[in-house]
Design an enzyme around this catalytic site. Structure first.
Site: not given
Length: 220
Positions: A45, A139
Site C-alpha cells: 500500500c 452521477d
C-alpha cells in the site's frame, strides 16, 4: 451490503487528512476514484499511495478526484505520509479517509457487519478484503469495482485507461475493445441502432460481423 456496478455509491461523512467531508458533496460534478487499504504502514500500500501521488495530474486532467481510505485513524495517516515521501519520492497530495470504527468499510461491503467496531488490534490479514478500487461518476453511480489481494500492487495505469473508456462511452455511445488504448478504434455501442449509427457516422463503419461496428475514436 453488496455493491454492484450501477449502484449509487453510499454517501457518508468522514474525517480525512484534509479535513472532514461529506462524500457526495466532496465529489461534486467530478469523477472519483476511491481506493482502500487494509492498514497503514503496509509495504504494498505504501507503494500504491506514492504512485497515486505521482500520477495525480493525470487524474486532474480527466476531472477525476482521488481519495485514499484506510481503516486506521487519520493521525496514523499523517505519520505514514512521511514514510511514503521518504521511500516513494511522493507524499499523498489527496485526502485519505480514516475509518477507525469500520463504519465505511462495512457500508461499502469490504468488511462484514460482524467485524467489530474498532480498527484497533486488527491486523492487515483481518482487513485483507479492504483492497478495493471504486470508480464513481458525477452521477454518484459506481462505474467500476476492482478487488485486489494484499500481495499484488494495483495497476493504476489500468484505472486511468478504464476512465478514458468510461468517459468516452458516456459522451459518444461507443464501447472499447480488448486492450484498447487512447486514440485507437472503438465499437459503436450495441444500444445504437444501425439507423441511428448512420446519422452519427455518415462515413460508415467496418463490420467484420453485423454486431461488430468499428469506427475511429471520436475526437481523436
Amino acid at each position: 451490503m453488496t455493491l454492484q456496478i450501477g449502484d449509487t455509491a453510499p454517501d457518508f461523512e468522514a474525517q480525512t487528512t484534509q479535513g472532514p467531508i461529506r462524500f457526495h458533496d466532496w465529489i461534486g460534478d467530478s469523477w472519483c476514484v476511491l481506493f482502500s487499504h487494509p492498514k497503514d504502514f503496509t509495504p504494498v500500500c505504501t507503494t500504491e499511495l506514492g504512485y497515486m501521488a505521482k500520477i495525480k495530474p493525470d487524474f486532474d486532467r480527466r476531472n477525476v478526484k482521488i481519495i485514499g481510505f484506510s481503516v486506521d485513524p487519520v493521525t496514523n495517516h499523517a505519520k505514514w505520509a512521511d514514510d511514503i515521501r521518504e521511500t516513494q519520492g511522493y507524499a499523498p497530495n489527496y485526502p485519505i479517509i480514516g475509518d477507525p470504527d469500520l463504519t465505511i468499510s462495512k457500508l461499502y461491503g469490504m468488511l462484514p457487519a460482524g467485524a467489530g467496531a474498532s480498527s484497533e488490534g486488527r491486523t492487515p490479514s483481518d482487513n485483507q478484503t479492504v483492497r478495493n478500487v471504486f470508480v464513481i461518476g458525477p452521477d454518484k453511480k459506481i462505474k467500476l469495482i476492482l478487488v485486489y489481494p494484499m500481495t499484488t500492487g494495483r495497476n493504476f495505469d489500468e484505472v486511468l485507461r478504464v476512465i478514458d473508456s468510461l468517459q468516452l462511452a458516456a459522451k459518444h455511445k461507443v464501447s472499447t475493445p480488448a486492450n484498447w488504448q487512447q486514440g485507437e478504434d472503438v465499437i459503436i455501442a450495441g444500444s445504437v441502432s444501425d439507423d441511428e449509427a448512420r446519422q452519427i457516422y455518415p462515413q460508415g463503419w467496418k463490420a467484420p460481423k453485423p454486431y461488430i461496428r468499428i469506427v475511429p475514436q471520436p475526437g481523436s
